[in-house]
Design a protein around this motif. Structure first.
Motif, short mmCIF file in Angstrom:
data_model
loop_
_atom_site.label_atom_id
_atom_site.label_comp_id
_atom_site.label_asym_id
_atom_site.label_seq_id
_atom_site.Cartn_x
_atom_site.Cartn_y
_atom_site.Cartn_z
N SER A 138 0.81 -1.24 -0.23
CA SER A 138 -0.08 0.08 0.03
C SER A 138 0.63 1.19 0.16
O SER A 138 0.51 2.33 -0.26
N TYR A 139 2.20 1.19 0.44
CA TYR A 139 3.12 2.24 0.37
C TYR A 139 3.97 2.62 -0.81
O TYR A 139 4.78 3.54 -0.91
N CYS A 140 4.18 1.45 -1.75
CA CYS A 140 5.05 1.60 -2.58
C CYS A 140 4.90 2.15 -3.86
O CYS A 140 3.97 1.75 -4.81
N ILE A 141 5.78 3.19 -4.26
CA ILE A 141 5.96 3.79 -5.38
C ILE A 141 6.47 3.18 -6.48
O ILE A 141 6.24 3.35 -7.81
N LYS A 143 6.25 0.17 -7.51
CA LYS A 143 5.38 -0.59 -8.21
C LYS A 143 4.76 0.32 -9.42
O LYS A 143 4.73 -0.54 -10.44
N THR A 318 -0.09 6.38 -3.64
CA THR A 318 -0.41 5.28 -3.10
C THR A 318 -1.45 5.55 -2.13
O THR A 318 -1.88 6.30 -1.66
N ASP A 319 -1.90 4.21 -1.71
CA ASP A 319 -3.23 4.23 -0.63
C ASP A 319 -2.69 4.78 0.65
O ASP A 319 -3.48 5.25 1.28
#
Length: 409
Positions: A138-141, A143, A318-319
């Motif tokens: 949920s935190y990864c840019i 990706k 990101t979420d």
């Protein structure tokens, strides 16, 4: 004309930077010793955290003031191209997915400088084996920058590996966003790839790159078998990120803290002296004092050889960026606590190695001497000049929390 590749971030980014350097040499460009001495600077960017992003933008401004021709590659070229293009409206901005077009773009813009320039071999080599990953953190840019898993063909990777060894490399870093899931999209896997590489005769070392616990679990037994080969470092980098299952669930990591510890126990049971490196993100949105204490307890229980601590950094899109953020003071306090604990644990781990002897590889020149790597990838400072790429027998004589001292036998 001369070029210089300036890379930042992960091992894979540095490996891709070397690939871009080979492309420049194939067009007849000579490599400069620094950005200041170059006509063309390839800025191979990272944007994993906000501080790094700001550093990249500041570096663009510096290079622009030096009137350099700038080519921007790496993760920022994919996820924040507008921020780059505003500053460099006439420059080449090329994301990782388009690296196959790099030489063509350079030739179209700057032409061919001359006959291909020979590329000298290096004692270490970096071999990216895939693009993207299977995660959904949920935190990864990253990706957004790298996309879904695309494993590179095994035959071409083995050919590259053999070429590195033939040109004199003694250490090959096999890397990806999540090395463990190599081949999951092409009906193969990492252990099969490594076995193919290890058919190459010679005295060298292979380091396996970062791998997430849930994907490592699928290949653990086969990987343990591969690591019986003394040419493979008995070292694995397995990020846990938190000791709290609530935080791990909000991170969408796909495993529980106890799953991670069971996996580590399984590895240590099979390879008792294996080196384990891990990562912790502290201050994730919603992380409570209880969550933080669970992470501290995991650090105590794990006794990792290497522990990397990062304060949570909100990344756009990101979420996690829209979750309720913790105050910066809390992040600083928790980071300080974990760092102090990390130093204590790592020192205790290192102290146990004093007096042990290892066949080690000289890999880099440090401030206090030559750094050699043991079969478990532990860095040992030898206060002597040892040619890089040389294997030596050493004894560990002293330690600090993050490295060891030794003497050559």
């Amino acid at each position: 004309m001369k070029y210089y590749v300036e890379s930042y971030g992960c091992t894979m980014n540095y490996g891709e930077g070397r690939r871009l350097s080979r492309d420049m040499a194939s067009l007849g460009y000579s490599e400069a010793s620094s950005a200041e001495d170059a006509d063309i600077v390839i800025l191979n960017t990272c944007t994993v955290v906000e501080t790094t992003e700001k550093k990249m933008l500041a570096r663009i401004s510096e290079l622009k003031k030096m009137r350099k021709e700038i080519i921007v590659t790496g993760c920022m070229a994919k996820v924040q191209p507008k921020r780059v293009e505003i500053r460099l409206p006439d420059s080449i901005v090329l994301p990782p997915s388009d690296y196959h077009m790099f030489a063509r773009e350079v030739e179209a813009r700057f032409g061919i400088a001359g006959p291909p320039v020979p590329v000298r071999g290096t004692t270490d080599a970096i071999l990216p084996i895939a693009q993207g990953c299977l995660g959904n953190c949920s935190y990864c840019i990253t990706k957004f920058a790298r996309g879904k898993l695309q494993s590179y063909p095994a035959d071409s990777l083995v050919a590259d590996f053999n070429s590195f060894i033939d040109s004199g490399s003694k250490e090959v870093l096999v890397t990806a966003q999540d090395t463990a899931c190599y081949g999951f999209d092409t009906n193969t896997d990492l252990p099969a790839l490594l076995r193919s590489m290890l058919q190459k005769d010679g005295e060298y070392r292979v380091r396996i790159g970062m791998m997430n616990p849930n994907h490592l679990k699928r290949i653990a037994d086969d990987l343990i078998s591969v690591m019986d080969d003394e040419r493979v470092y008995r070292f694995l980098h397995i990020p846990v990120q938190s000791g709290s299952n609530d935080v791990l669930r909000n991170m969408r990591r796909g495993y529980r803290a106890e799953d991670f510890m069971e996996l580590v126990d399984r590895l240590r049971s099979a390879i008792p002296e294996i080196s384990i490196a891990t990562d912790i993100i502290t201050g994730f949105p919603g992380e409570t004092d209880e969550d933080h204490e669970k992470t501290k307890q995991l650090v105590r229980d794990l006794h990792a050889d290497t522990l990397n601590i990062t304060r949570f950094s909100s990344r756009p899109g990101t979420d996690a960026a829209v979750m309720e953020q913790l105050h910066g003071r809390i992040l600083k306090e928790r980071s300080t606590e974990l760092t102090e604990l990390k130093n204590e644990v790592e020192y205790e781990v290192n102290k146990r190695l004093i007096g042990q002897r290892f066949r080690s590889l000289a890999t880099e020149v440090g401030k206090e001497g030559t750094i050699v790597r043991t079969p478990y990838y532990r860095p040992v400072v030898i206060r002597e000049d040892i040619p890089l790429g040389t294997f030596v027998d050493i004894e560990v004589t002293d330690c600090r929390s993050t490295y060891l001292f030794g003497k050559q036998l």
